[in-house]
Structure formats: structure tokens, C-alpha cells
Design a protein around this motif. Structure first.
Motif, PDB file in Angstrom:
ATOM      1  N   THR A   5     -10.936 -34.390 -57.511  1.00  0.00           N
ATOM      2  CA  THR A   5     -11.453 -33.375 -58.422  1.00  0.00           C
ATOM      3  C   THR A   5     -10.926 -33.580 -59.836  1.00  0.00           C
ATOM      4  O   THR A   5      -9.735 -33.794 -60.044  1.00  0.00           O
ATOM      5  N   LEU A   6     -11.837 -33.464 -60.790  1.00  0.00           N
ATOM      6  CA  LEU A   6     -11.471 -33.404 -62.194  1.00  0.00           C
ATOM      7  C   LEU A   6     -11.691 -31.978 -62.665  1.00  0.00           C
ATOM      8  O   LEU A   6     -12.802 -31.461 -62.596  1.00  0.00           O
ATOM      9  N   TRP A   7     -10.625 -31.333 -63.108  1.00  0.00           N
ATOM     10  CA  TRP A   7     -10.714 -30.002 -63.695  1.00  0.00           C
ATOM     11  C   TRP A   7     -10.836 -30.180 -65.207  1.00  0.00           C
ATOM     12  O   TRP A   7      -9.883 -30.593 -65.866  1.00  0.00           O
ATOM     13  N   LEU A   8     -12.002 -29.891 -65.727  1.00  0.00           N
ATOM     14  CA  LEU A   8     -12.237 -30.007 -67.167  1.00  0.00           C
ATOM     15  C   LEU A   8     -12.235 -28.598 -67.740  1.00  0.00           C
ATOM     16  O   LEU A   8     -13.150 -27.810 -67.500  1.00  0.00           O
ATOM     17  N   SER A   9     -11.197 -28.283 -68.478  1.00  0.00           N
ATOM     18  CA  SER A   9     -10.943 -26.889 -68.829  1.00  0.00           C
ATOM     19  C   SER A   9     -10.732 -26.684 -70.317  1.00  0.00           C
ATOM     20  O   SER A   9     -10.283 -27.581 -71.046  1.00  0.00           O
ATOM     21  N   CYS A  10     -10.987 -25.463 -70.732  1.00  0.00           N
ATOM     22  CA  CYS A  10     -10.544 -25.029 -72.049  1.00  0.00           C
ATOM     23  C   CYS A  10      -9.020 -25.019 -72.064  1.00  0.00           C
ATOM     24  O   CYS A  10      -8.376 -24.607 -71.091  1.00  0.00           O
ATOM     25  N   GLY A  11      -8.448 -25.460 -73.175  1.00  0.00           N
ATOM     26  CA  GLY A  11      -7.006 -25.514 -73.282  1.00  0.00           C
ATOM     27  C   GLY A  11      -6.327 -24.162 -73.206  1.00  0.00           C
ATOM     28  O   GLY A  11      -5.105 -24.085 -73.008  1.00  0.00           O
ATOM     29  N   ILE A  26      -3.603 -26.319 -56.219  1.00  0.00           N
ATOM     30  CA  ILE A  26      -4.841 -27.065 -56.392  1.00  0.00           C
ATOM     31  C   ILE A  26      -4.460 -28.534 -56.510  1.00  0.00           C
ATOM     32  O   ILE A  26      -3.303 -28.867 -56.761  1.00  0.00           O
ATOM     33  N   ASP A  27      -5.430 -29.405 -56.301  1.00  0.00           N
ATOM     34  CA  ASP A  27      -5.174 -30.836 -56.430  1.00  0.00           C
ATOM     35  C   ASP A  27      -6.217 -31.451 -57.343  1.00  0.00           C
ATOM     36  O   ASP A  27      -7.269 -30.865 -57.591  1.00  0.00           O
ATOM     37  N   GLY A  28      -5.906 -32.622 -57.831  1.00  0.00           N
ATOM     38  CA  GLY A  28      -6.846 -33.314 -58.700  1.00  0.00           C
ATOM     39  C   GLY A  28      -6.222 -33.647 -60.038  1.00  0.00           C
ATOM     40  O   GLY A  28      -5.000 -33.680 -60.193  1.00  0.00           O
ATOM     41  N   THR A  29      -7.091 -33.904 -61.004  1.00  0.00           N
ATOM     42  CA  THR A  29      -6.678 -34.288 -62.345  1.00  0.00           C
ATOM     43  C   THR A  29      -7.129 -33.230 -63.332  1.00  0.00           C
ATOM     44  O   THR A  29      -8.254 -32.729 -63.242  1.00  0.00           O
ATOM     45  N   LEU A  30      -6.267 -32.891 -64.265  1.00  0.00           N
ATOM     46  CA  LEU A  30      -6.576 -31.869 -65.265  1.00  0.00           C
ATOM     47  C   LEU A  30      -6.814 -32.510 -66.627  1.00  0.00           C
ATOM     48  O   LEU A  30      -6.030 -33.344 -67.079  1.00  0.00           O
ATOM     49  N   LEU A  31      -7.886 -32.113 -67.270  1.00  0.00           N
ATOM     50  CA  LEU A  31      -8.160 -32.519 -68.642  1.00  0.00           C
ATOM     51  C   LEU A  31      -8.550 -31.271 -69.423  1.00  0.00           C
ATOM     52  O   LEU A  31      -9.514 -30.585 -69.070  1.00  0.00           O
ATOM     53  N   CYS A  32      -7.798 -30.949 -70.462  1.00  0.00           N
ATOM     54  CA  CYS A  32      -8.062 -29.761 -71.263  1.00  0.00           C
ATOM     55  C   CYS A  32      -8.534 -30.154 -72.664  1.00  0.00           C
ATOM     56  O   CYS A  32      -7.952 -31.037 -73.290  1.00  0.00           O
ATOM     57  N   ALA A  60     -15.214 -37.386 -57.759  1.00  0.00           N
ATOM     58  CA  ALA A  60     -16.114 -36.905 -56.717  1.00  0.00           C
ATOM     59  C   ALA A  60     -16.630 -35.516 -57.056  1.00  0.00           C
ATOM     60  O   ALA A  60     -17.778 -35.167 -56.785  1.00  0.00           O
ATOM     61  N   THR A  61     -15.773 -34.704 -57.650  1.00  0.00           N
ATOM     62  CA  THR A  61     -16.126 -33.338 -58.041  1.00  0.00           C
ATOM     63  C   THR A  61     -15.598 -33.067 -59.438  1.00  0.00           C
ATOM     64  O   THR A  61     -14.433 -33.328 -59.714  1.00  0.00           O
ATOM     65  N   VAL A  62     -16.455 -32.553 -60.305  1.00  0.00           N
ATOM     66  CA  VAL A  62     -16.028 -32.115 -61.634  1.00  0.00           C
ATOM     67  C   VAL A  62     -16.240 -30.612 -61.708  1.00  0.00           C
ATOM     68  O   VAL A  62     -17.350 -30.125 -61.472  1.00  0.00           O
ATOM     69  N   VAL A  63     -15.182 -29.887 -62.010  1.00  0.00           N
ATOM     70  CA  VAL A  63     -15.264 -28.438 -62.154  1.00  0.00           C
ATOM     71  C   VAL A  63     -15.007 -28.074 -63.612  1.00  0.00           C
ATOM     72  O   VAL A  63     -13.935 -28.370 -64.144  1.00  0.00           O
ATOM     73  N   LEU A  64     -15.999 -27.458 -64.235  1.00  0.00           N
ATOM     74  CA  LEU A  64     -15.828 -26.969 -65.602  1.00  0.00           C
ATOM     75  C   LEU A  64     -15.178 -25.597 -65.554  1.00  0.00           C
ATOM     76  O   LEU A  64     -15.748 -24.652 -64.989  1.00  0.00           O
TER      77      LEU A  64
END
Length: 202
Positions: A5-11, A26-32, A60-64
Motif C-alpha cells: 500500500t502507498l498512502w498518499l496523504s496531505c501533510g 497500518i502497513d505500507g509506504t507513506l508519501l505526504c 498494489a493499492t494506492v490510498v489517497l
């Protein structure tokens, strides 16, 4: 093979998401992305598009982790086939829909931990509100400043006092847990699997 999972989030939610990752909730990679992009929705859309063009095929999964922050956000979700949290903003994600409605009925101006140190930059520089205009606008549309204390960073008491003095609004601190946020994030993360159960079984 795609990564997880890629968590693409507002900072604005960086501290909370980093804590959930650190504690393995939670697991995955965080990008803010910079939370100041909210001040220019078109630039936010451009930043999200550029980022997803570069990274969406690697996960595999991108969560905005974004609310209704830009006019064409749903178009971006459809274009890149990503998942988005079903909340209007990050504050609602943190406190839940019912508590959010209560706070809005109270006329609360919600302050998140990452945002608090930027209040002066946003109110004075970005919005151009001097003390008199800020007093008038806030008193007309808001009743109280509410700092959402997620327990991760120290409550910036002096900053809140300064913000209160500048706007003329009283203020208070509302402690909240990350449980509701966590529940919503995990539900979003599992959404692609629910939509494609055969793919998951394979």
C-alpha cells in the motif's frame, strides 16, 4: 511484482500517519504532499497527478488520504484507479462524522497539530487578513477555536493563545484518539480486495 500500500496523504496528517506506521497499526509506504497546497487547489491537483503518474503503477493499492480538497479530485481517483477516504476533510476523518457535525453546529474552527504553527502564515500572508478583518470574519462565521490533540505532539499553547487573540475567538483543546482514523484507513485499504475477491484469492 507490485509493492503493498502507498498512502498518499496531505501533510497535515503526517504526524498521525507516521505514528500508525511506527506502531504497525497500518502497513505500507507513506508519501505526504505539502499541506499548503490546499491554498491553491489547482496546484494540488497538478501535484497529485504528477505523483500518481510516477508511482501508482508501483503499488498494489494506492490510498489517497484527502478530503474534498480540489474540484477534480474524483476525476483523478477514476483516472488512476486509486482509493480515497470517504470524508470531506481531514478533521472529519479524525473525529468522525457525528462529532464533526456537532462541532460544526457549535461553529468550531478546527485546528490540526501540523497546521497550528502555520496559522499566522495562512491568516496573515496567504489570506491577507489583518487583525480587524480576522476578528470580524471569525466572529461572524465561527464561535470557537478547537485544537484537535491527537497526543503525538505537544499542544502548542502559546500559538493557540496568539491565534485566539488575533481572531477574537476563545479556544480549547479536544483530545482525540486515532481509532476512528485507523478504522477508516483500514477500510479504504481493503476496498480494492473487496471489489476484486477473485484476484485476492489468486
Amino acid at each position: 511484482m507490485k509493492a503493498g500500500t502507498l498512502w498518499l496523504s496531505c501533510g497535515v496528517l503526517r504526524p498521525e500517519l507516521e505514528e500508525l506506521l511506527r506502531t504497525s497499526r497500518i502497513d505500507g509506504t507513506l508519501l505526504c504532499l505539502d499541506s499548503m497546497l490546499h491554498m491553491e487547489p489547482t496546484k494540488l491537483e497538478q501535484a497529485l497527478t504528477t505523483t500518481l503518474e510516477r508511482l501508482s503503477k508501483r503499488a498494489a493499492t494506492v490510498v489517497l488520504v484527502y478530503g474534498d480538497c480540489a474540484a477534480h479530485l474524483l476525476d483523478i481517483v477514476k483516472r488512476f484507479k486509486v482509493v480515497r477516504i470517504p470524508f470531506i476533510n481531514c478533521a472529519q476523518l479524525l473525529v468522525g462524522r457525528e462529532r464533526y457535525r456537532q462541532l460544526m453546529r457549535e461553529g468550531a474552527f478546527l485546528v490540526l497539530p501540523e497546521w497550528a504553527p502555520k496559522w499566522e502564515q495562512i491568516i496573515k500572508n496567504e489570506l491577507g487578513l489583518d487583525r480587524g478583518v480576522a476578528h470580524d470574519l471569525m466572529s461572524e462565521h465561527r464561535g470557537v477555536l478547537v485544537y484537535l490533540d491527537t497526543g503525538i505532539v505537544e499542544v502548542p499553547l502559546e500559538l493557540l493563545r496568539e491565534f485566539s487573540a488575533y481572531t477574537g475567538l476563545t479556544w480549547r483543546v479536544e483530545p482525540i484518539s486515532l481509532d476512528l482514523m485507523l478504522e477508516s484507513l483500514l477500510a479504504a485499504q481493503s476496498e480494492p480486495l473487496q471489489a476484486h475477491p477473485a484476484k485476492e484469492r489468486a
